[in-house]
Each structure stands twice: as structure tokens, then as C-alpha cells.
Motif scaffolding. Structure first.
Motif, PDB file in Angstrom:
ATOM      1  N   LYS A 179       0.839  -1.206   0.000  1.00 24.17           N
ATOM      2  CA  LYS A 179       0.000   0.000   0.000  1.00 24.17           C
ATOM      3  C   LYS A 179       0.873   1.255   0.000  1.00 24.17           C
ATOM      4  O   LYS A 179       0.652   2.194  -0.779  1.00 24.17           O
ATOM      5  N   ARG A 215       2.742   1.603  -3.356  1.00 23.19           N
ATOM      6  CA  ARG A 215       1.834   1.993  -4.437  1.00 23.19           C
ATOM      7  C   ARG A 215       1.471   3.476  -4.314  1.00 23.19           C
ATOM      8  O   ARG A 215       1.481   4.217  -5.304  1.00 23.19           O
ATOM      9  N   ALA A 216       1.160   3.907  -3.088  1.00 24.93           N
ATOM     10  CA  ALA A 216       0.783   5.314  -2.878  1.00 24.93           C
ATOM     11  C   ALA A 216       1.950   6.236  -3.246  1.00 24.93           C
ATOM     12  O   ALA A 216       1.759   7.273  -3.893  1.00 24.93           O
ATOM     13  N   ARG A 249       2.607   6.346  -7.022  1.00 24.37           N
ATOM     14  CA  ARG A 249       1.582   7.091  -7.773  1.00 24.37           C
ATOM     15  C   ARG A 249       1.899   8.588  -7.748  1.00 24.37           C
ATOM     16  O   ARG A 249       1.739   9.278  -8.750  1.00 24.37           O
ATOM     17  N   THR A 250       2.317   9.086  -6.586  1.00 24.76           N
ATOM     18  CA  THR A 250       2.541  10.540  -6.474  1.00 24.76           C
ATOM     19  C   THR A 250       4.005  10.903  -6.722  1.00 24.76           C
ATOM     20  O   THR A 250       4.290  11.988  -7.222  1.00 24.76           O
ATOM     21  N   ARG A 296       7.627  11.287   5.412  1.00 25.19           N
ATOM     22  CA  ARG A 296       6.304  11.093   4.809  1.00 25.19           C
ATOM     23  C   ARG A 296       5.629   9.806   5.295  1.00 25.19           C
ATOM     24  O   ARG A 296       4.437   9.626   5.094  1.00 25.19           O
ATOM     25  N   ARG A 353       1.836  10.660   5.847  1.00 27.93           N
ATOM     26  CA  ARG A 353       0.900  10.299   4.775  1.00 27.93           C
ATOM     27  C   ARG A 353      -0.441   9.824   5.347  1.00 27.93           C
ATOM     28  O   ARG A 353      -1.495  10.026   4.746  1.00 27.93           O
ATOM     29  N   GLU A 391      -4.599   8.482  -3.071  1.00 28.01           N
ATOM     30  CA  GLU A 391      -3.746   7.998  -4.173  1.00 28.01           C
ATOM     31  C   GLU A 391      -4.208   6.652  -4.708  1.00 28.01           C
ATOM     32  O   GLU A 391      -3.669   6.178  -5.711  1.00 28.01           O
ATOM     33  N   LEU A 392      -5.142   6.022  -4.003  1.00 31.10           N
ATOM     34  CA  LEU A 392      -5.618   4.709  -4.447  1.00 31.10           C
ATOM     35  C   LEU A 392      -7.023   4.839  -5.032  1.00 31.10           C
ATOM     36  O   LEU A 392      -7.735   5.799  -4.743  1.00 31.10           O
ATOM     37  N   LEU A 414      -7.897  -3.137   0.092  1.00 31.30           N
ATOM     38  CA  LEU A 414      -6.856  -3.014   1.122  1.00 31.30           C
ATOM     39  C   LEU A 414      -7.436  -3.289   2.507  1.00 31.30           C
ATOM     40  O   LEU A 414      -6.908  -4.121   3.269  1.00 31.30           O
TER      41      LEU A 414
END
Lengths: 228, 232
Positions: free
Chosen positions: A14, A17-18, A21-22, A73, A77, B88-89, B97
Motif C-alpha cells: 500500500k 503503491r501510494a 503514484r505521487t 512522509r 501520509r 492515491e488509491l 486493502l
């Protein structure tokens, strides 16, 4: 045990991936590492022997500060949209949450280091590959130590307004033994000298640091996340 | 056994007691509406019941166990002030998740089912950061209900919801109550809350000023409890 490993992997994927993506933190960290390496290469003459002697120190200072940008972060986050509440209320142990985050951070910090390392060789005219595998081992061990303590302090400072400042202030003093070991070993390895009985105490110290702080963090993280 | 038990709970922020000797309970299948002015301690109490922070004194139980027990957490669903999903997901990735974290047998299937129930199946692959506020709120509702919790803890669930999201949430809460689930919700929207509530607790400066079954007077005049037991 399998459920625990699955939870760790779910949290790790997770976070990765987050971030991918950014690319917010990894871009900042990578840019910072490259700029500092470039600036120092102007400050020191690459042909000087002393430059090579301090190369381990220089490299780890860059890695530590660039890594801090990523580690900051990690739990911050989770503040957006109060996602930390959802993680804390999920039926997973604090240890799984912590290790998942630490592993994601580890992969990201290692990626930045492995991109910065060849550039360091170019900027400073250093042939750093002569003890390649030993150097990789030292980087892997020291980066894990840095990531574990950084992730823990990221959790501890997540609700502090000045967390970006507080994380390095708290983390770097704790990291001194690991950084010292990594600097000593990296300088020797970059100079082409393998790890021998003369300096393997630093390697043992790095392993001990990793084991101790991983164990302490796993035990304490639940208390840190669910305050009094 | 009570679904939710709050026994002599005190909670301090520094020296300030945000909760003072709070005694409350909710039986299985009950819907307890926590009401009170801003700063009365509703959010603090709900967060303490959810196990996000420990009480200074006293004890919280969910079906007799600590809210921090791993198995107890599986029984609870929480909606707080934030939506608690990742921008972001995608919607599907978010619910999958949480399905995995709750150990559901088929997280993706459950996620798709709840996306359909909340009217989000059409945008399942869209990133949450591109969603409207109402869509985000419906996704938050889906996340809280995804694992079939027996106790729902809702902090101001109707605030900032659009009409569609209010309708979705009210329908789901009615179904949950009919299913024997327990709901504890803090709210300022007295009319919506009292329609669902079986019991009401009024908090005043961290203390319980009233706790009892919802009565006909309360439904007829949502301000009645404040006038009778509160600060007026």
C-alpha cells in the motif's frame, strides 16, 4: 504467523503503491541527494587523496538527509483523511503496521542510494566497485538501521506540527553508532580495502544496532500509536 | 452482556478533564445517540471507545473485552471526521486493502459488493482524489461497513453529507439495526439521529447529564433533552 506476514506485505505494498503514484517523497529525496553530491564535488578536489578518505562520511551524510525526506512522509501520509485512525482500528498488530511501513521505506531509501552511488563515483572520480558485494552488504545493513529508527520516530512525531524538523533532531543522535560504522566501512571499501578482522567490529556493531532497534521498535510501536 | 460498556471513564488533556467519570452502556441492537454542545466530549468519548486513545481512569469494554484486543477490533466499524481512505488509491483498491487487513475471505468480492451498495461501482477504478465530496463520504461509509462490524461507532456521520449520501447512510444504519448491530453515534443533527436512536446520552462538559431511552417527547421536539437536562 502467515497472517502476520500477509499484513506486513499488505501495508508495504500500500505504501509503495501510494508513493509511486505521487512520487512526491522519492523525487524530493533523489533530487536532494544529487544536488548535495554535485555541490560537494565542486567544493572538494576529486583528485585529492583526502577527498577519497572522506568519501564514506560524505556519502552517508547525503544518504541520511535524503532518507529523512522519505521517512518524514511515512506516517505523515496517514494523517491526510485521518487514515491512521482506520489503520489503528484495523485488527492488525502495531508490529505488522510498523514492519510494513519500515519495509516500504527501506525499499525507497535503498532505491535512492543505489541511484546516487554511481553518480557519486562519477562526480568524485572514485572506483567504488572493487569491493562491490561487501559495500552492498554495508549499505543494506546501515540503511535498515536508519529506516527502522526513522520509521519509529516518524510514528512518534506524526502529530507534532514541526515533525519535519523533529525527525532528524531525534533520529540522528540515535543513529550515530550506525552512521559511524557505515562511514568507516564505506570509506575502506571504496578505497578497495576489504572488511578484515581489523574493522569487522564495525560490521558486528551494525548488525547489533539493526537487531536491537528493530526489536525495541516492534515492542514499543503500539504504545507510540495509541497514546495515553 | 453489553455491546459497549463505559465504566467511570476519565480522560485528561494535560490537566484538563475532557471526560469526567463517564458511565454509559449500549445493549446489543441498541442505537445510542451521543448529543451535546461543541466541546462536550463526544468525539473524545467515541475515540476512546474505539481504542484510539486510552482512558486516564476507568474502563471501556466491547462485548466484555478491551477495544484494543485484535479480535475486538474486528467487531468495530468507525467513521470519524476524516474519510479514512487514501487519495492515491482507487475506490476498489482502498476497499480491497481494508478487506485484506480485516482478513476477509474474498476482499475484492466484498469490495465490489459494497461499491455497488453505495452506488460507486461505476467509478470503482477512479482515484479517490478525483471524487466529489459526496462520493468520498459514501466510500468512507463502505469502508466502515465492509467487514460486517457488530458495533458501529460514528462521529458526526451526517455532517457534510449530500442528500444521496444521507439516504445511503440512513438505509444502511436501519439495516444494521434490523440485523441486531449496535450503533453509537455522536451528532448535532438531532432530527436524523433521533429517528434512528433507541437511547440518548447528553454530554455536558465531559459529564453525562442524561442517559436513557429515547422518548416520544424527544422525537417531537429534538431540543427537548437540551431544555430539560442541558444548558438550555
Amino acid at each position: 504467523m502467515m497472517a502476520f506476514v500477509r499484513q506486513v506485505l499488505v501495508i508495504m505494498s500500500k505504501d509503495l503503491r501510494a508513493e509511486l503514484r505521487t512520487k512526491e517523497a522519492i523525487n524530493a529525496s533523489l533530487s536532494f541527494a544529487l544536488v548535495v553530491l554535485l555541490l560537494f564535488s565542486f567544493a572538494f578536489d576529486p583528485s585529492e587523496e583526502t577527498t577519497r578518505e572522506i568519501s564514506g562520511g560524505l556519502l552517508w551524510i547525503v544518504f541520511a538527509f535524503a532518507g529523512t525526506l522519505l521517512l518524514n512522509r511515512s506516517f505523515a501520509r496517514e494523517l491526510e483523511n485521518d487514515c491512521l485512525d482506520a489503520l489503528i482500528s484495523a485488527p492488525i498488530s502495531g508490529a505488522a503496521l510498523f514492519l510494513g511501513k519500515a519495509l516500504a521505506n527501506y525499499i525507497l531509501v535503498l532505491a535512492v542510494e543505489l541511484i546516487a552511488l554511481p553518480l557519486f563515483g562519477v562526480f568524485y572520480n572514485v572506483r567504488w566497485t572493487s569491493q562491490f558485494w561487501q559495500l552492498m552488504m554495508v549499505i543494506a545493513l546501515a540503511t535498515w538501521g536508519m529506516t527502522v529508527t526513522g520509521t519509529m520516530f516518524s510514528a512518534l512525531t506524526v502529530n507534532i506540527r514541526l515533525r519535519e524538523v523533529m525527525l532528524p533532531i531525534l533520529n540522528f543522535p540515535i543513529l550515530i553508532p550506525a552512521l559511524l560504522g557505515a562511514m568507516q566501512l564505506t570509506s575502506a571499501l571504496v578505497a578497495g580495502k576489504p572488511i578484515t578482522a581489523d574493522n569487522d567490529a564495525w560490521l558486528k556493531m551494525l548488525i547489533g544496532f539493526d537487531v536491537m532497534y528493530t526489536a525495541v521498535s516492534v515492542v514499543l510501536v503500539e504504545t507510540v500509536l495509541v497514546g495515553g | 452482556m453489553n455491546a459497549v460498556g463505559v465504566e467511570g471513564v476519565w480522560k485528561f488533556y494535560g490537566d484538563y478533564p475532557a471526560l469526567r467519570n463517564v458511565e454509559l452502556s449500549a445493549a446489543p441492537g441498541a442505537c445510542l445517540a451521543l448529543i451535546g454542545r461543541n466541546g462536550a466530549g463526544k468525539t473524545t468519548l467515541l475515540r476512546t471507545i474505539a481504542g484510539f486513545s486510552r482512558p486516564g481512569k476507568g474502563k471501556i469494554t466491547i462485548f466484555g473485552n478491551s477495544p484494543r484486543d485484535t479480535e475486538t477490533r474486528r467487531l468495530m466499524g468507525f467513521i470519524g471526521h476524516g474519510i479514512s481512505v487514501y487519495d492515491e488509491l482507487s475506490a476498489l483498491e482502498n476497499l480491497t486493502l481494508f478487506g485484506k487487513l480485516y482478513g476477509l475471505a474474498d476482499p475484492k468480492k466484498s469490495a465490489l459488493e459494497w461499491l455497488e451498495r453505495t452506488g460507486l461501482e461505476r467509478v470503482k477504478d477512479g482515484l479517490v482524489r478525483e471524487f466529489s465530496r459526496g462520493m468520498r463520504q459514501r466510500l468512507a461509509v463502505a469502508r466502515a461497513f465492509l467487514h460486517g462490524p457488530k458495533v458501529l461507532l460514528l462521529d458526526e456521520p451526517f455532517t457534510a453529507l449530500d442528500d444521496r449520501a444521507i439516504a445511503v447512510l440512513q438505509r444502511l444504519l436501519r439495516e444494521a439495526l434490523a440485523d441486531g448491530k449496535t450503533i453509537v453515534m455522536s451528532t448535532h443533527q438531532l432530527r436524523e439521529a433521533l429517528e434512528l436512536a433507541t437511547h440518548v446520552a447528553l454530554l455536558n462538559r465531559g459529564q453525562v447529564a442524561f442517559h436513557g431511552p429515547r422518548t416520544a417527547e424527544m422525537v417531537a421536539d429534538p431540543g427537548w433533552v437540551y431544555a430539560r437536562y442541558g444548558e438550555g
